[in-house]
Design a protein around this motif. Structure first.
Motif, PDB file in Angstrom:
ATOM      1  N   GLN A 216       0.560  -1.170  -0.231  1.00 18.30           N
ATOM      2  CA  GLN A 216       0.083   0.415   0.257  1.00 18.30           C
ATOM      3  C   GLN A 216       1.327   1.301  -0.089  1.00 18.30           C
ATOM      4  O   GLN A 216       0.646   2.105  -0.297  1.00 18.30           O
ATOM      5  CB  GLN A 216      -1.174   0.052   1.227  1.00 18.30           C
ATOM      6  N   ILE A 217       2.030   1.394   0.702  1.00 14.59           N
ATOM      7  CA  ILE A 217       3.325   2.256   0.760  1.00 14.59           C
ATOM      8  C   ILE A 217       3.378   2.532  -0.162  1.00 14.59           C
ATOM      9  O   ILE A 217       3.539   3.924  -1.174  1.00 14.59           O
ATOM     10  CB  ILE A 217       3.834   2.091   1.896  1.00 14.59           C
ATOM     11  N   GLY A 218       3.695   1.414  -1.274  1.00  9.84           N
ATOM     12  CA  GLY A 218       4.150   1.659  -2.660  1.00  9.84           C
ATOM     13  C   GLY A 218       2.862   2.374  -4.096  1.00  9.84           C
ATOM     14  O   GLY A 218       3.881   3.037  -4.600  1.00  9.84           O
ATOM     15  N   ASP A 219       1.967   1.930  -3.366  1.00  9.60           N
ATOM     16  CA  ASP A 219       1.252   2.605  -4.099  1.00  9.60           C
ATOM     17  C   ASP A 219       0.971   4.430  -3.888  1.00  9.60           C
ATOM     18  O   ASP A 219       0.746   4.979  -5.013  1.00  9.60           O
ATOM     19  CB  ASP A 219      -0.192   1.986  -3.753  1.00  9.60           C
ATOM     20  N   ASP A 220       1.674   4.131  -2.676  1.00 10.33           N
ATOM     21  CA  ASP A 220       0.470   5.522  -2.205  1.00 10.33           C
ATOM     22  C   ASP A 220       2.050   6.911  -2.893  1.00 10.33           C
ATOM     23  O   ASP A 220       1.791   7.620  -3.704  1.00 10.33           O
ATOM     24  CB  ASP A 220       0.724   6.009  -0.858  1.00 10.33           C
ATOM     25  N   LEU A 221       3.727   6.616  -2.048  1.00 11.94           N
ATOM     26  CA  LEU A 221       4.848   7.335  -3.157  1.00 11.94           C
ATOM     27  C   LEU A 221       4.160   6.830  -4.950  1.00 11.94           C
ATOM     28  O   LEU A 221       4.618   8.067  -5.403  1.00 11.94           O
ATOM     29  CB  LEU A 221       5.807   5.956  -3.020  1.00 11.94           C
TER      30      LEU A 221
ATOM     31  N   CYS B 158       1.127  10.800   2.053  1.00 12.13           N
ATOM     32  CA  CYS B 158       2.331  11.288   2.899  1.00 12.13           C
ATOM     33  C   CYS B 158       1.908  11.025   4.022  1.00 12.13           C
ATOM     34  O   CYS B 158       2.355   9.980   5.126  1.00 12.13           O
ATOM     35  CB  CYS B 158       3.216  12.638   3.451  1.00 12.13           C
ATOM     36  N   VAL B 159       0.652  11.723   4.744  1.00  5.49           N
ATOM     37  CA  VAL B 159      -0.082  11.513   6.199  1.00  5.49           C
ATOM     38  C   VAL B 159      -0.291  10.027   5.675  1.00  5.49           C
ATOM     39  O   VAL B 159      -0.283   9.385   6.753  1.00  5.49           O
ATOM     40  CB  VAL B 159      -1.028  12.817   5.659  1.00  5.49           C
ATOM     41  N   ARG B 160      -1.093   9.493   4.854  1.00  2.00           N
ATOM     42  CA  ARG B 160      -1.713   7.747   5.160  1.00  2.00           C
ATOM     43  C   ARG B 160      -0.050   7.196   4.769  1.00  2.00           C
ATOM     44  O   ARG B 160      -0.876   6.097   5.963  1.00  2.00           O
ATOM     45  CB  ARG B 160      -2.509   7.633   3.783  1.00  2.00           C
ATOM     46  N   ILE B 161       0.892   6.822   4.166  1.00  2.00           N
ATOM     47  CA  ILE B 161       2.144   6.322   5.021  1.00  2.00           C
ATOM     48  C   ILE B 161       2.385   6.041   6.152  1.00  2.00           C
ATOM     49  O   ILE B 161       2.587   5.506   6.645  1.00  2.00           O
ATOM     50  CB  ILE B 161       3.202   7.203   4.030  1.00  2.00           C
ATOM     51  N   GLY B 162       2.520   7.371   6.860  1.00  2.00           N
ATOM     52  CA  GLY B 162       2.445   7.599   8.021  1.00  2.00           C
ATOM     53  C   GLY B 162       1.539   6.719   9.367  1.00  2.00           C
ATOM     54  O   GLY B 162       2.442   5.624   9.988  1.00  2.00           O
TER      55      GLY B 162
END
Length: 220
Positions: free
Chosen positions: A85-90, A197-201
Motif C-alpha cells: 500500500q505504501i508503494g502505491d501511495d509513493l 504522506c500522511v497515509r504512509i505514516g
C-alpha cells in the motif's frame, strides 16, 4: 527457510525506502520547477516518475511473491501488506508531481502564475517536500521508537493552500478563469501528495502496532 524469508522481507523494505527517496526527490524538484519556471527541473520530475514506476513494479512483484509463496502471518503479513500500500501511495505521489511539472512545461518560458501567487506556491511546494521527507525517514527507520509520531498534516501547507484558493476565487481576480482553474488544480495535486504522506505514516503505525487505519485519529 525462515532466513530466506527474512532476507526477502529486508529486500522489500530496502526497495520501498528507495521508492520513498525518489518520491521525496520528485517533490523537491517540482517545487524548483514551479517557483523558477525551470524546464530542466520539470523534465527531471518526469524522469524520476518513470524510474519510480519501474521500481514500483519490481517491488510489487516481490511483495506478491511473498504473499503467494511464503504465506506470512501476523507481523510479517502486516509488513508485506503495508509495503504494497505504501508503494502505491509513493507511485501516486510521483504521478501527481509529474502532473504539476506538466503545467510548468505547458506555460514555459512564462511562469505558471504571477509573482505573488508563485510565492505562495513556493510555500506549498516546500511544505509538501518537507512532509515527503518525513514520510521517507519514517519508511527508512528500521526500528522506530514506539512513541515516534506519525506523519502529521502540515498546518503551514493548509494555510497556504487556503490563501491561494481565496485569491483565485476572488471576484476581482485579474488573471482570468483559465489560470484560476489551473492553479486550483495544482493546489489539489499538492494536497493529494500531502494526503498520501500522511497515509504512509498511518500505514507505518499499522505495521508496528496492528492498529487499523480506520481506528487511527489524525492526532495518534
Amino acid at each position: 527457510m525462515r532466513t530466506k524469508f527474512s532476507s526477502e522481507l529486508a529486500a522489500l523494505t530496502e526497495e520501498l525506502a528507495g521508492l520513498a527517496s525518489l518520491a521525496q526527490e520528485s517533490t523537491e524538484r517540482v517545487a524548483v520547477a514551479v517557483t523558477e519556471a525551470n524546464l530542466t527541473a520539470a523534465y527531471e520530475v518526469f524522469a524520476i516518475d518513470e524510474q519510480l514506476r519501474q521500481r514500483h513494479g519490481a517491488c510489487e512483484n516481490r511483495a506478491v511473491i511473498l504473499l503467494a509463496l511464503e504465506a506470512p502471518v501476523a507481523r510479517d503479513l502486516r509488513q508485506v501488506v503495508s509495503a504494497m500500500q505504501i508503494g502505491d501511495d509513493l507511485a501516486q505521489m510521483s504521478w501527481l508531481t509529474s502532473r504539476i511539472a506538466d503545467r510548468v512545461v505547458h506555460h514555459y518560458p512564462a511562469p505558471v502564475a504571477p509573482a505573488d501567487i508563485i510565492s505562495v506556491l513556493g510555500e506549498i511546494g516546500h511544505a509538501t517536500a518537507e512532509l515527503a521527507a518525513v514520510a521517507q525517514r519514517a519508511i527508512a527507520a528500521h526500528n522506530p521508537a514506539a512513541d515516534d509520531p506519525p506523519v502529521l498534516p502540515d498546518r503551514t501547507l493548509a494555510d497556504a493552500r487556503q490563501r491561494l484558493l481565496q485569491s483565485v476565487s476572488d471576484p476581482d481576480w485579474p488573471h482570468g478563469h483559465v489560470m484560476a482553474v489551473d492553479l486550483a488544480l495544482l493546489v489539489h495535486h499538492y494536497e493529494r501528495c500531502a494526503e498520501h504522506c500522511v497515509r504512509i505514516g498511518r500505514l507505518i503505525r499499522f505495521f508496528h502496532t496492528g492498529l487499523p487505519l480506520s481506528a487511527q485519529t489524525p492526532e495518534d
